[in-house]
Design a protein around this motif. Sequence first.
Motif, PDB file in Angstrom:
ATOM      1  N   TYR A  58     -15.598 -32.936  39.795  1.00  0.00           N
ATOM      2  CA  TYR A  58     -15.276 -31.555  39.453  1.00  0.00           C
ATOM      3  C   TYR A  58     -14.870 -31.456  37.983  1.00  0.00           C
ATOM      4  CZ  TYR A  58     -14.844 -31.004  44.505  1.00  0.00           C
ATOM      5  OH  TYR A  58     -15.086 -30.987  45.845  1.00  0.00           O
ATOM      6  N   ILE A  59     -14.952 -30.261  37.461  1.00  0.00           N
ATOM      7  CA  ILE A  59     -14.405 -29.921  36.149  1.00  0.00           C
ATOM      8  C   ILE A  59     -13.231 -28.986  36.427  1.00  0.00           C
ATOM      9  CG2 ILE A  59     -14.825 -28.706  33.978  1.00  0.00           C
ATOM     10  CD1 ILE A  59     -16.250 -31.370  34.172  1.00  0.00           C
ATOM     11  N   TYR A  60     -12.116 -29.259  35.785  1.00  0.00           N
ATOM     12  CA  TYR A  60     -10.892 -28.499  36.021  1.00  0.00           C
ATOM     13  C   TYR A  60     -10.631 -27.541  34.865  1.00  0.00           C
ATOM     14  CZ  TYR A  60     -10.165 -31.735  39.815  1.00  0.00           C
ATOM     15  OH  TYR A  60     -10.317 -32.450  40.967  1.00  0.00           O
ATOM     16  N   PHE A  61     -10.092 -26.371  35.207  1.00  0.00           N
ATOM     17  CA  PHE A  61      -9.774 -25.375  34.191  1.00  0.00           C
ATOM     18  C   PHE A  61      -8.675 -24.469  34.710  1.00  0.00           C
ATOM     19  CE2 PHE A  61     -13.067 -23.626  36.834  1.00  0.00           C
ATOM     20  CZ  PHE A  61     -12.855 -22.265  36.896  1.00  0.00           C
ATOM     21  N   THR A  62      -8.187 -23.590  33.860  1.00  0.00           N
ATOM     22  CA  THR A  62      -7.048 -22.766  34.210  1.00  0.00           C
ATOM     23  C   THR A  62      -7.125 -21.401  33.533  1.00  0.00           C
ATOM     24  OG1 THR A  62      -4.617 -22.645  34.136  1.00  0.00           O
ATOM     25  CG2 THR A  62      -5.711 -23.776  32.302  1.00  0.00           C
ATOM     26  N   ALA A  63      -6.361 -20.467  34.056  1.00  0.00           N
ATOM     27  CA  ALA A  63      -6.244 -19.155  33.439  1.00  0.00           C
ATOM     28  C   ALA A  63      -4.901 -19.020  32.718  1.00  0.00           C
ATOM     29  CB  ALA A  63      -6.407 -18.052  34.484  1.00  0.00           C
ATOM     30  N   THR A  64      -4.135 -20.123  32.599  1.00  0.00           N
ATOM     31  CA  THR A  64      -2.867 -20.069  31.875  1.00  0.00           C
ATOM     32  C   THR A  64      -2.885 -21.025  30.688  1.00  0.00           C
ATOM     33  OG1 THR A  64      -1.688 -21.809  33.093  1.00  0.00           O
ATOM     34  CG2 THR A  64      -1.619 -19.576  34.028  1.00  0.00           C
ATOM     35  N   LEU A  65      -2.321 -20.575  29.607  1.00  0.00           N
ATOM     36  CA  LEU A  65      -2.239 -21.410  28.409  1.00  0.00           C
ATOM     37  C   LEU A  65      -1.329 -22.615  28.646  1.00  0.00           C
ATOM     38  CD1 LEU A  65      -3.263 -21.712  25.588  1.00  0.00           C
ATOM     39  CD2 LEU A  65      -1.446 -20.188  24.806  1.00  0.00           C
ATOM     40  N   GLU A  66      -0.300 -22.435  29.450  1.00  0.00           N
ATOM     41  CA  GLU A  66       0.632 -23.533  29.758  1.00  0.00           C
ATOM     42  C   GLU A  66      -0.102 -24.711  30.408  1.00  0.00           C
ATOM     43  OE1 GLU A  66       4.246 -25.715  30.488  1.00  0.00           O
ATOM     44  OE2 GLU A  66       3.693 -24.186  29.043  1.00  0.00           O
ATOM     45  N   ALA A  67      -0.898 -24.437  31.430  1.00  0.00           N
ATOM     46  CA  ALA A  67      -1.634 -25.507  32.110  1.00  0.00           C
ATOM     47  C   ALA A  67      -2.683 -26.123  31.188  1.00  0.00           C
ATOM     48  CB  ALA A  67      -2.281 -24.974  33.387  1.00  0.00           C
ATOM     49  N   ALA A  68      -3.337 -25.311  30.359  1.00  0.00           N
ATOM     50  CA  ALA A  68      -4.327 -25.837  29.421  1.00  0.00           C
ATOM     51  C   ALA A  68      -3.666 -26.741  28.385  1.00  0.00           C
ATOM     52  CB  ALA A  68      -5.061 -24.692  28.729  1.00  0.00           C
ATOM     53  N   THR A  69      -2.459 -26.388  27.978  1.00  0.00           N
ATOM     54  CA  THR A  69      -1.714 -27.209  27.019  1.00  0.00           C
ATOM     55  C   THR A  69      -1.452 -28.581  27.609  1.00  0.00           C
ATOM     56  OG1 THR A  69      -0.718 -25.247  26.024  1.00  0.00           O
ATOM     57  CG2 THR A  69       0.408 -27.343  25.648  1.00  0.00           C
ATOM     58  N   TRP A  70      -1.014 -28.627  28.871  1.00  0.00           N
ATOM     59  CA  TRP A  70      -0.801 -29.924  29.531  1.00  0.00           C
ATOM     60  C   TRP A  70      -2.113 -30.700  29.604  1.00  0.00           C
ATOM     61  CZ3 TRP A  70       3.554 -32.055  29.383  1.00  0.00           C
ATOM     62  CH2 TRP A  70       4.758 -31.371  29.623  1.00  0.00           C
ATOM     63  N   GLY A  71      -3.207 -30.019  29.916  1.00  0.00           N
ATOM     64  CA  GLY A  71      -4.505 -30.684  29.984  1.00  0.00           C
ATOM     65  C   GLY A  71      -4.869 -31.344  28.668  1.00  0.00           C
ATOM     66  N   ALA A  72      -4.663 -30.630  27.569  1.00  0.00           N
ATOM     67  CA  ALA A  72      -4.979 -31.175  26.241  1.00  0.00           C
ATOM     68  C   ALA A  72      -4.060 -32.346  25.900  1.00  0.00           C
ATOM     69  CB  ALA A  72      -4.860 -30.078  25.189  1.00  0.00           C
ATOM     70  N   GLU A  73      -2.775 -32.191  26.184  1.00  0.00           N
ATOM     71  CA  GLU A  73      -1.799 -33.218  25.799  1.00  0.00           C
ATOM     72  C   GLU A  73      -1.893 -34.481  26.645  1.00  0.00           C
ATOM     73  OE1 GLU A  73       1.734 -30.417  24.001  1.00  0.00           O
ATOM     74  OE2 GLU A  73       1.718 -30.779  26.157  1.00  0.00           O
ATOM     75  N   LEU A  74      -2.309 -34.346  27.886  1.00  0.00           N
ATOM     76  CA  LEU A  74      -2.360 -35.515  28.782  1.00  0.00           C
ATOM     77  C   LEU A  74      -3.746 -36.154  28.852  1.00  0.00           C
ATOM     78  CD1 LEU A  74      -0.142 -34.122  31.680  1.00  0.00           C
ATOM     79  CD2 LEU A  74       0.528 -35.724  29.869  1.00  0.00           C
ATOM     80  N   ALA A  75      -4.728 -35.541  28.219  1.00  0.00           N
ATOM     81  CA  ALA A  75      -6.083 -36.100  28.234  1.00  0.00           C
ATOM     82  C   ALA A  75      -6.099 -37.458  27.541  1.00  0.00           C
ATOM     83  CB  ALA A  75      -7.050 -35.143  27.540  1.00  0.00           C
ATOM     84  N   LEU A  76      -6.933 -38.353  28.052  1.00  0.00           N
ATOM     85  CA  LEU A  76      -7.081 -39.668  27.444  1.00  0.00           C
ATOM     86  C   LEU A  76      -7.996 -39.564  26.230  1.00  0.00           C
ATOM     87  CD1 LEU A  76      -7.594 -41.802  30.664  1.00  0.00           C
ATOM     88  CD2 LEU A  76      -5.492 -41.470  29.361  1.00  0.00           C
ATOM     89  N   GLY A  77      -7.915 -40.557  25.378  1.00  0.00           N
ATOM     90  CA  GLY A  77      -8.806 -40.606  24.225  1.00  0.00           C
ATOM     91  C   GLY A  77      -8.052 -40.509  22.918  1.00  0.00           C
ATOM     92  N   GLU A  78      -8.790 -40.702  21.865  1.00  0.00           N
ATOM     93  CA  GLU A  78      -8.209 -40.726  20.528  1.00  0.00           C
ATOM     94  C   GLU A  78      -8.397 -39.427  19.758  1.00  0.00           C
ATOM     95  OE1 GLU A  78      -6.361 -43.328  19.549  1.00  0.00           O
ATOM     96  OE2 GLU A  78      -6.759 -44.128  21.557  1.00  0.00           O
ATOM     97  N   GLY A  79      -9.179 -38.505  20.286  1.00  0.00           N
ATOM     98  CA  GLY A  79      -9.474 -37.271  19.564  1.00  0.00           C
ATOM     99  C   GLY A  79      -8.271 -36.348  19.472  1.00  0.00           C
ATOM    100  N   SER A  80      -8.449 -35.271  18.743  1.00  0.00           N
ATOM    101  CA  SER A  80      -7.414 -34.244  18.619  1.00  0.00           C
ATOM    102  C   SER A  80      -7.299 -33.472  19.927  1.00  0.00           C
ATOM    103  CB  SER A  80      -7.775 -33.264  17.502  1.00  0.00           C
ATOM    104  OG  SER A  80      -7.854 -33.924  16.273  1.00  0.00           O
ATOM    105  N   GLU A  81      -6.100 -33.016  20.206  1.00  0.00           N
ATOM    106  CA  GLU A  81      -5.881 -32.185  21.387  1.00  0.00           C
ATOM    107  C   GLU A  81      -6.480 -30.812  21.118  1.00  0.00           C
ATOM    108  OE1 GLU A  81      -1.653 -32.445  21.396  1.00  0.00           O
ATOM    109  OE2 GLU A  81      -1.664 -34.429  22.326  1.00  0.00           O
ATOM    110  N   ARG A  82      -7.283 -30.329  22.057  1.00  0.00           N
ATOM    111  CA  ARG A  82      -7.975 -29.059  21.878  1.00  0.00           C
ATOM    112  C   ARG A  82      -7.887 -28.228  23.154  1.00  0.00           C
ATOM    113  NH1 ARG A  82     -11.896 -29.559  17.608  1.00  0.00           N
ATOM    114  NH2 ARG A  82     -11.956 -31.663  16.798  1.00  0.00           N
ATOM    115  N   ILE A  83      -7.880 -26.938  22.957  1.00  0.00           N
ATOM    116  CA  ILE A  83      -7.971 -26.010  24.078  1.00  0.00           C
ATOM    117  C   ILE A  83      -9.171 -25.116  23.827  1.00  0.00           C
ATOM    118  CG2 ILE A  83      -6.895 -24.098  25.324  1.00  0.00           C
ATOM    119  CD1 ILE A  83      -4.189 -25.388  24.724  1.00  0.00           C
ATOM    120  N   TYR A  84     -10.096 -25.134  24.778  1.00  0.00           N
ATOM    121  CA  TYR A  84     -11.307 -24.327  24.671  1.00  0.00           C
ATOM    122  C   TYR A  84     -11.221 -23.137  25.600  1.00  0.00           C
ATOM    123  CZ  TYR A  84     -13.244 -28.225  22.106  1.00  0.00           C
ATOM    124  OH  TYR A  84     -13.454 -29.205  21.166  1.00  0.00           O
ATOM    125  N   ILE A  85     -11.762 -22.034  25.150  1.00  0.00           N
ATOM    126  CA  ILE A  85     -11.949 -20.862  25.998  1.00  0.00           C
ATOM    127  C   ILE A  85     -13.308 -21.077  26.648  1.00  0.00           C
ATOM    128  CG2 ILE A  85     -12.194 -18.354  26.053  1.00  0.00           C
ATOM    129  CD1 ILE A  85     -10.589 -18.444  23.303  1.00  0.00           C
TER     130      ILE A  85
END
Length: 136
Positions: free
Chosen positions: A40-67
């Motif tokens: 599955y691909i996960y997504f949210t309608a809240t900026l708070e949950a998207a922020t956690w998604g960006a901050e907890l994602a694995l990898g070396e890239g910059s944290e990003r939030i996409y619409i």
Amino acid sequence: MAQSNETTQYYHGTKADLKQGDLIQPGFNSNYGKQNKAKYIYFTATLEAATWGAELALGEGSERIYIIEPTGTFEDDPNLTDKKFPGNPTKSYRSQQPLRVIGELKEWQPHTAEQLKTMKDHLEKLKQQGIEAIED
């Protein structure tokens, strides 16, 4: 399964470098749990949950939030709904169909270093207890 609501703005937090029009699809290694191939691909309608998604994602890239916009049906994320929170207060969803990147949210407020450490410590404790993300 729910259908996309034209008036709702949806977000996907990640460290992937994407551009407008790109499709985010299942089949890549998950950022969570045992990092199996995501069904599955996960997504949210809240900026708070998207922020956690960006901050907890694995990898070396910059944290990003996409619409994003879902390209098909989706359902409530069972990792967060009813098991942890009654209903779906985090407005978190998952889909087996791709999500289309509409744009990137350039300005958003990250959590404090203390909040991030607390969350990561909590997730590590769950992992040690053998509790990991659901992937039905």
